[in-house]
Enzyme design. Structure first.
Site, mmCIF file in Angstrom:
data_model
loop_
_atom_site.group_PDB
_atom_site.id
_atom_site.type_symbol
_atom_site.label_atom_id
_atom_site.label_comp_id
_atom_site.label_asym_id
_atom_site.label_seq_id
_atom_site.Cartn_x
_atom_site.Cartn_y
_atom_site.Cartn_z
ATOM 1 N N LYS A 152 0.818 -0.998 0.089
ATOM 2 C CA LYS A 152 0.108 -0.035 -0.037
ATOM 3 C C LYS A 152 0.921 1.155 0.056
ATOM 4 O O LYS A 152 1.905 1.216 0.527
ATOM 5 C CB LYS A 152 -0.987 -0.053 1.208
ATOM 6 C CG LYS A 152 -1.939 1.111 1.203
ATOM 7 C CD LYS A 152 -2.564 0.905 2.805
ATOM 8 C CE LYS A 152 -3.852 1.665 2.644
ATOM 9 N NZ LYS A 152 -4.624 1.623 3.989
ATOM 10 N N SER A 182 -9.649 -0.833 7.229
ATOM 11 C CA SER A 182 -8.990 -0.817 5.918
ATOM 12 C C SER A 182 -8.382 -1.852 5.410
ATOM 13 O O SER A 182 -7.861 -1.817 4.161
ATOM 14 C CB SER A 182 -7.882 0.445 6.183
ATOM 15 O OG SER A 182 -8.471 1.684 6.333
ATOM 16 N N SER A 239 -9.414 1.507 3.574
ATOM 17 C CA SER A 239 -8.417 2.265 2.603
ATOM 18 C C SER A 239 -7.478 1.465 1.797
ATOM 19 O O SER A 239 -6.696 2.143 0.783
ATOM 20 C CB SER A 239 -7.744 3.559 3.417
ATOM 21 O OG SER A 239 -6.993 2.674 4.399
#
Length: 437
Positions: free
Chosen positions: A73, A173, A149
């Site tokens: 990420k 997330s 996220s």
């Protein structure tokens, strides 16, 4: 999706070379049309793959991630790459010169980091459709959200580009995008994996997690990252006979989507069939506990962004800026009170479920919704993607979302298994029962 078990065996046996594998992954990611990819580290990844191939030729094997392509990420610092965190605020960020222990551990274990994957801007949202790079798109239906996220990590795994990817989970997330994209998402116990070298959202909640194609892949990745020897043992046989499974039955825990409600019922049936003992659990304090989440995250996030909001507000996505600005006048005592409530009610929660090994609920109240929509059939999207997961960030307990049985052609559904007396390997063992049916 890509099985880490099969991939690792093919690499170790010589059936597939690390260079062939990494080149194929890079090509797939370059052609990805789900907005999952931010930056590819092509030259370095291929050079690393050649090193891993040379080691195998010398009969040197670092473990089950040897030569395996992994994405991270775009909150994680990776040497040689900038960290943009999904925001134009960091559009001019320099390349990182250091990286945190989790990324370093992946490299030591032989993984090949191929690049950065999309995130909801500054990880401040559970939908995954607010970012300087545009909305991430669900591989099952590109008109729908991935969840956030860790949007790009879930999408890249669900699309079959990668067997595992790193994400972060502050309230939803890892688990929410896993549920919406039909993959496995593991949020370990808070603090078990270091968050050093990761751009923060809320330091008292931020947790490094794993997105994976299946439970076995998640288990192997967890072992590699967490065990001192780093070898990765993989998932053990389910063996849950006699396990105490608490089903959360208060109205708070109920899904708005009937498919999700049925998925929980079917999952409980499968666990009982495998020998688990099922108990209904009530949590009358849950609304108060969950209510402090926004106060804690908001205060910690605003502390990070206050100066940038004053000087670079125009570089934020409008939704992110508006949400942060609402926090400007919150008094400090509200944050302190929220942390005190969190501590008190976590102890009460623990006492209420102390005889349980795991808790079971839906991961989200809705499945993947249309991109940009903030209310569906009168149900608020953001809270629906967050409400069932954030309590376990507040308590710090390990939790995993595993794909639940749905009819062919249906959007994915996720069931959440949370550890009370069981740690990460234990909850993955329980999750494995659902996957194996």
């Amino acid at each position: 999706m890509t099985s880490l078990r099969d991939l690792s065996l093919a690499l170790r046996s010589g059936e597939l070379s690390p260079v062939e594998h990494v080149r194929d992954v890079l090509d797939r990611l370059a052609a990805d049309d789900h907005a999952a990819v931010v930056t590819l580290d092509t030259e370095r990844a291929l050079a690393t793959a050649e090193e891993r191939a040379a080691e195998l030729a010398r009969h040197e094997w670092r473990g089950p991630l040897h030569g395996v392509a992994v994405g991270v990420k775009d909150l994680f610092d990776v040497v040689g790459l900038p960290t943009h965190a999904g925001s134009a605020v960091l559009a001019d960020a320099p390349a990182a010169t250091t990286e945190g222990p989790v990324v370093a551990r992946l490299r030591e274990a032989g993984a090949v980091i191929v690049g950065k994957l999309a995130t909801h801007e500054f990880a401040y949202g559970p939908t995954g459709d607010v970012s300087a790079t545009g909305p991430a798109r669900n591989p099952h239906d590109p008109t729908r959200i991935t969840g956030g996220s860790s949007s790009g990590s879930a999408a890249a795994v669900a699309a079959g580009h990668l067997p595992i990817a790193l994400g972060t989970d502050t309230g939803a997330s890892v688990r929410t995008p896993a549920a919406l994209c039909g993959v496995v998402g593991l949020k370990p116990e808070f603090g078990t994996l270091s968050a050093d070298g990761v751009f923060p959202l809320a330091e008292t909640l931020d947790t490094v997690g794993i997105l994976a194609a299946d439970v076995h892949s998640a288990s192997v990745a967890w072992d590699v990252l967490s065990r001192p020897d780093g070898t990765g043992g993989g998932i053990q046989p389910p063996g849950i006979r006699g396990a105490h499974v608490g089903v959360l039955v208060d109205e708070y825990w109920q899904a708005a989507d009937p498919v999700l409600a049925e998925a929980v019922r079917e999952s409980v049936r499968l666990l009982e069939k495998a020998g688990a003992e099922i108990f209904e659990i009530r949590t009358p304090f849950i609304d108060e506990l969950a209510g402090v989440y926004a106060d804690i995250v908001g205060a910690e996030a605003y502390a990070t962004h206050r100066e940038w909001l004053a000087t670079r507000r125009h570089d934020y996505q409008p939704e992110t800026a508006e949400r942060l600005e609402m926090l400007a006048d919150r008094p400090a005592y509200a944050y302190v009170a929220a942390q005190r409530t969190r501590k008190r009610l976590t102890a009460e929660f623990r006492a209420a479920v102390s005889s349980m090994d795991v808790l079971v609920s839906a991961t989200t109240r809705l499945r993947a919704t249309p991109i940009g929509e903030r209310k569906v059939d009168g149900v608020p999207v953001r809270s629906s993607m967050l409400a069932l997961t954030c309590p376990f960030n507040l308590t710090k307990w390990p939790s995993v979302s595993v794909p639940a049985p749905v009819a062919p052609g249906e959007l994915p559904a996720g069931v959440q298994i949370t550890g009370v007396r069981l740690e990460e390997r234990g909850i993955l063992r329980v999750a494995g029962v659902l996957e194996r049916d």
